[in-house]
Write a protein that holds these residues in place. Structure first.
Motif, short mmCIF file in Angstrom:
data_model
loop_
_atom_site.label_atom_id
_atom_site.label_comp_id
_atom_site.label_asym_id
_atom_site.label_seq_id
_atom_site.Cartn_x
_atom_site.Cartn_y
_atom_site.Cartn_z
N GLY A 44 -0.26 13.83 10.00
CA GLY A 44 0.49 12.59 9.96
C GLY A 44 -0.32 11.36 9.68
O GLY A 44 0.23 10.31 9.32
N ARG A 45 -1.64 11.44 9.83
CA ARG A 45 -2.49 10.28 9.57
C ARG A 45 -3.21 10.38 8.23
O ARG A 45 -4.11 9.60 7.93
CB ARG A 45 -3.50 10.10 10.71
N GLU A 46 -2.81 11.36 7.44
CA GLU A 46 -3.34 11.48 6.07
C GLU A 46 -2.87 10.25 5.28
O GLU A 46 -1.68 9.96 5.22
CB GLU A 46 -2.81 12.74 5.41
N PRO A 47 -3.79 9.50 4.67
CA PRO A 47 -3.39 8.28 3.96
C PRO A 47 -2.35 8.55 2.87
O PRO A 47 -2.53 9.44 2.03
CB PRO A 47 -4.72 7.78 3.35
N GLU B 245 13.47 0.39 14.28
CA GLU B 245 14.31 -0.65 13.70
C GLU B 245 13.46 -1.83 13.25
O GLU B 245 13.65 -2.36 12.15
CB GLU B 245 15.34 -1.09 14.75
N THR B 246 12.50 -2.21 14.08
CA THR B 246 11.64 -3.35 13.75
C THR B 246 10.80 -3.07 12.51
O THR B 246 10.73 -3.90 11.58
CB THR B 246 10.73 -3.69 14.93
N LYS B 247 10.15 -1.91 12.48
CA LYS B 247 9.24 -1.60 11.38
C LYS B 247 9.98 -1.35 10.06
O LYS B 247 9.50 -1.72 8.99
CB LYS B 247 8.36 -0.40 11.74
N GLU C 157 16.39 9.59 -1.28
CA GLU C 157 17.10 9.44 -0.01
C GLU C 157 16.26 10.05 1.10
O GLU C 157 15.79 11.18 0.96
CB GLU C 157 18.46 10.12 -0.08
N VAL C 158 16.07 9.31 2.17
CA VAL C 158 15.14 9.74 3.21
C VAL C 158 15.79 9.66 4.58
O VAL C 158 16.51 8.71 4.89
CB VAL C 158 13.86 8.89 3.20
N ILE C 159 15.54 10.67 5.40
CA ILE C 159 15.97 10.70 6.80
C ILE C 159 14.75 10.96 7.66
O ILE C 159 13.92 11.82 7.34
CB ILE C 159 17.02 11.81 7.03
N MET C 160 14.61 10.22 8.75
CA MET C 160 13.50 10.41 9.67
C MET C 160 13.99 11.13 10.93
O MET C 160 14.99 10.74 11.53
CB MET C 160 12.89 9.05 10.05
N VAL C 161 13.31 12.20 11.30
CA VAL C 161 13.57 12.89 12.57
C VAL C 161 12.32 12.67 13.43
O VAL C 161 11.24 13.12 13.08
CB VAL C 161 13.82 14.39 12.37
N SER C 162 12.48 11.95 14.53
CA SER C 162 11.32 11.54 15.31
C SER C 162 11.36 12.08 16.73
O SER C 162 12.35 11.92 17.44
CB SER C 162 11.22 10.02 15.36
N SER C 163 10.28 12.71 17.14
CA SER C 163 10.08 13.04 18.54
C SER C 163 9.50 11.81 19.24
O SER C 163 9.32 10.76 18.62
CB SER C 163 9.11 14.22 18.67
N GLY C 164 9.23 11.92 20.52
CA GLY C 164 8.53 10.85 21.22
C GLY C 164 9.28 10.18 22.33
O GLY C 164 8.68 9.40 23.08
N GLU D 37 3.15 2.39 9.32
CA GLU D 37 2.65 3.01 8.09
C GLU D 37 3.67 4.00 7.52
O GLU D 37 3.91 4.03 6.31
CB GLU D 37 1.33 3.71 8.38
N TRP D 38 4.27 4.82 8.38
CA TRP D 38 5.29 5.74 7.88
C TRP D 38 6.48 4.99 7.31
O TRP D 38 7.03 5.36 6.27
CB TRP D 38 5.75 6.68 9.00
N CYS D 39 6.89 3.92 7.99
CA CYS D 39 8.04 3.14 7.52
C CYS D 39 7.74 2.49 6.17
O CYS D 39 8.63 2.38 5.32
CB CYS D 39 8.43 2.09 8.56
N ARG D 40 6.51 2.06 5.97
CA ARG D 40 6.13 1.51 4.66
C ARG D 40 6.30 2.55 3.56
O ARG D 40 6.83 2.27 2.48
CB ARG D 40 4.67 1.02 4.70
N GLN D 41 5.86 3.78 3.84
CA GLN D 41 5.99 4.84 2.85
C GLN D 41 7.46 5.22 2.63
O GLN D 41 7.87 5.50 1.50
CB GLN D 41 5.19 6.06 3.29
N LEU D 42 8.24 5.24 3.71
CA LEU D 42 9.66 5.54 3.58
C LEU D 42 10.35 4.51 2.69
O LEU D 42 11.21 4.85 1.86
CB LEU D 42 10.33 5.59 4.95
N ALA D 43 9.98 3.24 2.87
CA ALA D 43 10.56 2.18 2.04
C ALA D 43 10.19 2.37 0.57
O ALA D 43 11.01 2.14 -0.33
CB ALA D 43 10.09 0.81 2.54
N ALA D 44 8.96 2.79 0.32
CA ALA D 44 8.53 3.04 -1.06
C ALA D 44 9.31 4.20 -1.67
O ALA D 44 9.68 4.15 -2.85
CB ALA D 44 7.02 3.32 -1.09
N LEU D 45 9.58 5.22 -0.89
CA LEU D 45 10.37 6.34 -1.40
C LEU D 45 11.80 5.89 -1.71
O LEU D 45 12.38 6.28 -2.73
CB LEU D 45 10.41 7.47 -0.37
#
Length: 382
Positions: free
Chosen positions: A249-252, A101-103, A57-64, A43-51
């Protein structure tokens, strides 16, 4: 300082954000430690693609990484030993990178994994190298996915849950906006778990001491970051003029609604604009490590504004400095007309004086930036 209108109605600031850093926490990425949440990441990747499709220009910083490693290793509780934390990070990083990478590819985006430590951003040369790499990736249309290099760091692996790293990346690339996606709705006036009457802080000013007083409390059982680390991250990001949003993070469609001007979660407005913050940093950098003297033509071009300094216009190099250090640019009379970050060391710069970029590789053995000081890393003296 942000105007009262900006604090009351930050819609324009959100809509105008062109370069955005998005940080997501461990509990979101790993669904409270149960394993990578494929649906949420997708879902986040879908929104990043839309942006990206909008030209942002978008950069993702991910924990996990540690949390995913724990799950893969079958560990029920977060280890305390540093070597075990680093081992978990090494195992988890494989799955984390593969999932993003997949998403992202499913949404038509190329991605790149970038591992950083705080030391990378404290060293001026590595800082400049990191900035160049990230900006180049953005120019190529590639979305960088950044994680702290947990397999080699020490104290950083135990504190912060990458909130600080998100702010440092925002500083590094001069982002307009840092979005911290978390498992909370935003900043409340008090801990809502203990105070049912606590209210959500919709808009505030980054760096306001009152916000830190509101933000006490520990993080989740999975990550290590609490609300205080997010407030401090917003304060740090504001140093380069980036405003911050703290949202669930789960806000639509949270990311898409934000750039449409909707206040989602808590919006913390930077007290100074990006360009003003950068210029002030340059002007306040009192310890100059050297300077270059330019000819009259180059001096005139620089003083017109919007131009980079090319080595062909340099006549002399003074002092000793490394790549990434702040140097002065002087006219033929020795008067400082600008200062900025050197793309080459003093030793290299002396070889490049009066030379066109076509000769750089033959002179140095490699070819890097055509500019001695890029216009984005320069401020004119007045």
């Amino acid at each position: 300082m942000p105007s009262d209108q900006t604090l009351s109605h930050p819609a324009a600031m959100l809509q105008q954000a062109r370069r955005i850093v998005v940080k997501v926490g461990s509990s979101l990425v790993t669904n409270e430690g149960r394993g990578l949440d494929e649906q949420a990441i997708g879902e986040w990747c879908r929104q990043l693609a839309a942006l990206r499709a909008e030209g942002r220009e978008v950069i993702m910083v991910s924990s996990g990484a540690v949390a995913e490693g724990m799950k893969r290793l079958g560990w029920q509780t977060r280890p305390r030993e540093l070597n075990e934390l680093q081992a978990a990070a090494a195992v988890g990083q494989m799955g984390l990178a593969q999932m993003y990478e997949t998403k992202l590819r499913e949404n038509g985006l190329a991605s790149a994994q970038v591992l950083l430590t705080h030391a990378d951003l404290a060293d001026r040369e590595r800082y400049l190298n990191g900035r160049s790499t990230l900006v180049t990736l953005l120019e190529l249309g590639v979305l960088p996915v950044i994680n702290e290099n947990d397999t080699v760091v020490n104290d950083e692996i135990k504190f912060g849950d990458n909130d600080t790293l998100g702010a440092l990346v925002a500083n590094l690339v001069e982002a307009d906006l840092l979005v911290i996606l978390t498992d909370q709705k935003g900043l409340f006036s008090a801990d809502p778990r203990k105070h049912p009457d606590a209210t959500l802080v919709a808009v505030g000013q980054a760096g306001d001491p009152a916000l830190e007083a509101m933000a006490g409390g520990a993080g989740s059982a999975v990550g290590t970051g609490g609300m205080l680390t997010k407030i401090l991250a917003a304060k740090r990001a504001a140093g380069s003029g980036a405003s911050t949003v703290i949202a669930w993070g789960r806000e639509p469609d949270a990311l898409l609604r934000l750039v449409q001007g909707e206040v989602v979660g808590t919006v913390l407005v930077a007290p100074t604009q990006k360009l003003q913050a950068r210029k002030q940093w340059m002007k306040d950098h009192l310890k100059l490590h050297g300077s270059v003297v330019v000819d009259a033509g180059a001096a005139a071009m620089l003083q017109q504004g919007g131009k980079s300094l090319l080595p062909i216009g340099m006549t002399e190099v003074q002092g000793e400095f490394r790549r990434g250090e702040v140097i002065a640019v002087r006219n033929p009379e020795g008067v400082e007309i600008a200062r900025g970050l050197a793309n080459y060391s003093s030793y290299e710069a002396r070889q490049l004086c009066r030379k066109p970029s076509s000769q750089f590789e033959a002179l140095l053995g490699y070819s890097a930036e055509p500019e001695m000081v890029h216009r984005d890393n320069m401020v004119l003296s007045r």
